[in-house]
Design a protein around this motif. Structure first.
Motif, PDB file in Angstrom:
ATOM      1  N   LEU A 148       0.829  -1.204   0.000  1.00  0.00           N
ATOM      2  CA  LEU A 148       0.000   0.000   0.000  1.00  0.00           C
ATOM      3  C   LEU A 148       0.869   1.261   0.000  1.00  0.00           C
ATOM      4  O   LEU A 148       0.619   2.208  -0.748  1.00  0.00           O
ATOM      5  CB  LEU A 148      -0.926  -0.016   1.220  1.00  0.00           C
ATOM      6  CG  LEU A 148      -1.929   1.115   1.374  1.00  0.00           C
ATOM      7  CD1 LEU A 148      -2.974   1.034   0.275  1.00  0.00           C
ATOM      8  CD2 LEU A 148      -2.601   1.017   2.738  1.00  0.00           C
ATOM      9  N   ILE A 149       1.924   1.261   0.816  1.00  0.00           N
ATOM     10  CA  ILE A 149       2.828   2.415   0.893  1.00  0.00           C
ATOM     11  C   ILE A 149       3.623   2.564  -0.406  1.00  0.00           C
ATOM     12  O   ILE A 149       3.806   3.668  -0.913  1.00  0.00           O
ATOM     13  CB  ILE A 149       3.762   2.287   2.107  1.00  0.00           C
ATOM     14  CG1 ILE A 149       2.955   2.406   3.406  1.00  0.00           C
ATOM     15  CG2 ILE A 149       4.861   3.343   2.076  1.00  0.00           C
ATOM     16  CD1 ILE A 149       3.745   2.096   4.655  1.00  0.00           C
ATOM     17  N   LYS A 150       4.084   1.448  -0.976  1.00  0.00           N
ATOM     18  CA  LYS A 150       4.829   1.505  -2.233  1.00  0.00           C
ATOM     19  C   LYS A 150       3.985   2.060  -3.371  1.00  0.00           C
ATOM     20  O   LYS A 150       4.503   2.721  -4.269  1.00  0.00           O
ATOM     21  CB  LYS A 150       5.332   0.112  -2.620  1.00  0.00           C
ATOM     22  CG  LYS A 150       6.504  -0.368  -1.825  1.00  0.00           C
ATOM     23  CD  LYS A 150       6.906  -1.752  -2.294  1.00  0.00           C
ATOM     24  CE  LYS A 150       7.949  -2.350  -1.396  1.00  0.00           C
ATOM     25  NZ  LYS A 150       8.274  -3.742  -1.772  1.00  0.00           N
ATOM     26  N   ALA A 151       2.684   1.770  -3.335  1.00  0.00           N
ATOM     27  CA  ALA A 151       1.786   2.217  -4.410  1.00  0.00           C
ATOM     28  C   ALA A 151       1.566   3.728  -4.393  1.00  0.00           C
ATOM     29  O   ALA A 151       1.235   4.323  -5.414  1.00  0.00           O
ATOM     30  CB  ALA A 151       0.447   1.496  -4.308  1.00  0.00           C
ATOM     31  N   GLN A 152       1.754   4.368  -3.237  1.00  0.00           N
ATOM     32  CA  GLN A 152       1.578   5.814  -3.130  1.00  0.00           C
ATOM     33  C   GLN A 152       2.796   6.527  -3.717  1.00  0.00           C
ATOM     34  O   GLN A 152       3.910   6.016  -3.652  1.00  0.00           O
ATOM     35  CB  GLN A 152       1.404   6.236  -1.669  1.00  0.00           C
ATOM     36  CG  GLN A 152       0.160   5.685  -1.031  1.00  0.00           C
ATOM     37  CD  GLN A 152      -1.097   6.212  -1.699  1.00  0.00           C
ATOM     38  OE1 GLN A 152      -1.221   7.391  -1.938  1.00  0.00           O
ATOM     39  NE2 GLN A 152      -2.017   5.319  -1.990  1.00  0.00           N
ATOM     40  N   ASP A 153       2.592   7.725  -4.250  1.00  0.00           N
ATOM     41  CA  ASP A 153       3.690   8.503  -4.819  1.00  0.00           C
ATOM     42  C   ASP A 153       3.994   9.668  -3.885  1.00  0.00           C
ATOM     43  O   ASP A 153       3.485  10.771  -4.064  1.00  0.00           O
ATOM     44  CB  ASP A 153       3.317   9.001  -6.213  1.00  0.00           C
ATOM     45  CG  ASP A 153       4.482   9.683  -6.898  1.00  0.00           C
ATOM     46  OD1 ASP A 153       5.638   9.316  -6.613  1.00  0.00           O
ATOM     47  OD2 ASP A 153       4.241  10.587  -7.715  1.00  0.00           O
ATOM     48  N   TYR A 154       4.809   9.390  -2.878  1.00  0.00           N
ATOM     49  CA  TYR A 154       5.181  10.440  -1.928  1.00  0.00           C
ATOM     50  C   TYR A 154       6.333  11.267  -2.494  1.00  0.00           C
ATOM     51  O   TYR A 154       7.052  10.822  -3.386  1.00  0.00           O
ATOM     52  CB  TYR A 154       5.595   9.822  -0.586  1.00  0.00           C
ATOM     53  CG  TYR A 154       4.449   9.180   0.159  1.00  0.00           C
ATOM     54  CD1 TYR A 154       3.414   9.945   0.668  1.00  0.00           C
ATOM     55  CD2 TYR A 154       4.401   7.812   0.353  1.00  0.00           C
ATOM     56  CE1 TYR A 154       2.353   9.362   1.342  1.00  0.00           C
ATOM     57  CE2 TYR A 154       3.352   7.221   1.032  1.00  0.00           C
ATOM     58  CZ  TYR A 154       2.332   8.004   1.521  1.00  0.00           C
ATOM     59  OH  TYR A 154       1.297   7.432   2.183  1.00  0.00           O
ATOM     60  N   ASP A 155       6.519  12.470  -1.960  1.00  0.00           N
ATOM     61  CA  ASP A 155       7.610  13.326  -2.410  1.00  0.00           C
ATOM     62  C   ASP A 155       8.884  13.097  -1.602  1.00  0.00           C
ATOM     63  O   ASP A 155       9.778  13.933  -1.593  1.00  0.00           O
ATOM     64  CB  ASP A 155       7.194  14.804  -2.380  1.00  0.00           C
ATOM     65  CG  ASP A 155       6.740  15.243  -0.999  1.00  0.00           C
ATOM     66  OD1 ASP A 155       6.527  14.375  -0.141  1.00  0.00           O
ATOM     67  OD2 ASP A 155       6.607  16.464  -0.796  1.00  0.00           O
ATOM     68  N   PHE A 156       8.977  11.958  -0.925  1.00  0.00           N
ATOM     69  CA  PHE A 156      10.184  11.575  -0.198  1.00  0.00           C
ATOM     70  C   PHE A 156      10.440  10.095  -0.446  1.00  0.00           C
ATOM     71  O   PHE A 156       9.517   9.334  -0.764  1.00  0.00           O
ATOM     72  CB  PHE A 156      10.056  11.878   1.299  1.00  0.00           C
ATOM     73  CG  PHE A 156       8.863  11.247   1.965  1.00  0.00           C
ATOM     74  CD1 PHE A 156       8.961  10.014   2.603  1.00  0.00           C
ATOM     75  CD2 PHE A 156       7.625  11.887   1.958  1.00  0.00           C
ATOM     76  CE1 PHE A 156       7.863   9.435   3.202  1.00  0.00           C
ATOM     77  CE2 PHE A 156       6.526  11.312   2.564  1.00  0.00           C
ATOM     78  CZ  PHE A 156       6.645  10.071   3.185  1.00  0.00           C
ATOM     79  N   ALA A 157      11.694   9.691  -0.329  1.00  0.00           N
ATOM     80  CA  ALA A 157      12.066   8.298  -0.553  1.00  0.00           C
ATOM     81  C   ALA A 157      11.608   7.450   0.630  1.00  0.00           C
ATOM     82  O   ALA A 157      11.665   7.897   1.773  1.00  0.00           O
ATOM     83  CB  ALA A 157      13.579   8.178  -0.718  1.00  0.00           C
ATOM     84  N   VAL A 158      11.154   6.237   0.346  1.00  0.00           N
ATOM     85  CA  VAL A 158      10.650   5.353   1.397  1.00  0.00           C
ATOM     86  C   VAL A 158      11.344   3.998   1.294  1.00  0.00           C
ATOM     87  O   VAL A 158      11.431   3.422   0.210  1.00  0.00           O
ATOM     88  CB  VAL A 158       9.117   5.156   1.262  1.00  0.00           C
ATOM     89  CG1 VAL A 158       8.610   4.146   2.265  1.00  0.00           C
ATOM     90  CG2 VAL A 158       8.391   6.465   1.433  1.00  0.00           C
ATOM     91  N   GLN A 159      11.879   3.519   2.423  1.00  0.00           N
ATOM     92  CA  GLN A 159      12.434   2.178   2.517  1.00  0.00           C
ATOM     93  C   GLN A 159      11.838   1.499   3.744  1.00  0.00           C
ATOM     94  O   GLN A 159      11.358   2.154   4.656  1.00  0.00           O
ATOM     95  CB  GLN A 159      13.965   2.201   2.676  1.00  0.00           C
ATOM     96  CG  GLN A 159      14.726   2.758   1.493  1.00  0.00           C
ATOM     97  CD  GLN A 159      14.998   4.239   1.629  1.00  0.00           C
ATOM     98  OE1 GLN A 159      15.002   4.785   2.702  1.00  0.00           O
ATOM     99  NE2 GLN A 159      15.212   4.890   0.495  1.00  0.00           N
ATOM    100  N   PHE A 160      11.914   0.181   3.751  1.00  0.00           N
ATOM    101  CA  PHE A 160      11.414  -0.604   4.866  1.00  0.00           C
ATOM    102  C   PHE A 160      12.589  -1.319   5.515  1.00  0.00           C
ATOM    103  O   PHE A 160      13.348  -2.007   4.839  1.00  0.00           O
ATOM    104  CB  PHE A 160      10.371  -1.623   4.410  1.00  0.00           C
ATOM    105  CG  PHE A 160       9.238  -1.003   3.634  1.00  0.00           C
ATOM    106  CD1 PHE A 160       8.332  -0.166   4.261  1.00  0.00           C
ATOM    107  CD2 PHE A 160       9.092  -1.241   2.283  1.00  0.00           C
ATOM    108  CE1 PHE A 160       7.294   0.412   3.555  1.00  0.00           C
ATOM    109  CE2 PHE A 160       8.055  -0.667   1.572  1.00  0.00           C
ATOM    110  CZ  PHE A 160       7.156   0.169   2.223  1.00  0.00           C
ATOM    111  N   THR A 161      12.737  -1.168   6.822  1.00  0.00           N
ATOM    112  CA  THR A 161      13.827  -1.826   7.529  1.00  0.00           C
ATOM    113  C   THR A 161      13.280  -2.514   8.770  1.00  0.00           C
ATOM    114  O   THR A 161      12.128  -2.307   9.162  1.00  0.00           O
ATOM    115  CB  THR A 161      14.903  -0.809   7.980  1.00  0.00           C
ATOM    116  OG1 THR A 161      14.298   0.145   8.858  1.00  0.00           O
ATOM    117  CG2 THR A 161      15.526  -0.097   6.791  1.00  0.00           C
TER     118      THR A 161
END
Length: 164
Positions: A148-161
């Protein structure tokens, strides 16, 4: 009793990869024929500020393009690069770009609201400084939240750790 599963939503950049990308861009700018005589330069100031210089506005934009291509090849998301507008400084045009890290409180709240509104029930979020912890009893729910988070187009980079 089922244990809690969780992961962290972060926005981090590997500074060594940024330094390597800047060095590669500087080398290419120095060697390329179309940059000869333009005094084009790429330098890293500190850990997260990149200075770009050239004699014309078009050349400094081309230097930025070279830097962006090197960052992409090194696996750095371009949403982490905040490049300013070209500005004139005497006879030289400059661009100051900075590397953005961390998720701001307002962006963390946006992600948290998305999870609350559209995510599976029973998933909890907690803002911890510049990252967001997502937890649930079900790993399947966490994977659903990640997609769900990956599908959104945020204006910041997102990673999962920290997936556990």
């Amino acid at each position: 009793m089922a244990s809690e599963n969780s992961f962290d939503v972060v926005s981090k950049v590997d500074h060594m990869e940024v330094a390597n990308a800047v060095n590669q861009a500087a080398k290419e700018v120095h060697q390329r024929f179309d940059f000869k005589g333009t005094d084009a330069r790429v330098t890293l100031s500190g850990e997260d500020v990149i200075e770009l210089e050239a004699t014309t506005e078009e050349r400094v934009a081309a230097v930025l393009d070279v830097l962006q291509s090197k960052l992409v090849r090194r696996g750095i998301n371009l949403k982490s690069l905040d490049a300013g507008a070209p500005r004139s400084s005497g006879k030289v045009w400059k661009i100051t770009a900075s590397i953005q890290e961390g998720i701001s409180q307002e962006n963390a709240k946006k992600v948290s609201k998305l999870i609350r509104d559209e995510g599976p029930k029973g998933v909890r979020t907690q803002i911890q400084g510049d990252e967001l912890r997502v937890s649930s009893k079900s790993r399947d729910d966490l994977q659903t939240v990640q997609s769900l988070i990956k599908a959104q187009d945020y204006d910041f980079a997102v990673q999962f750790t920290n997936y556990r």
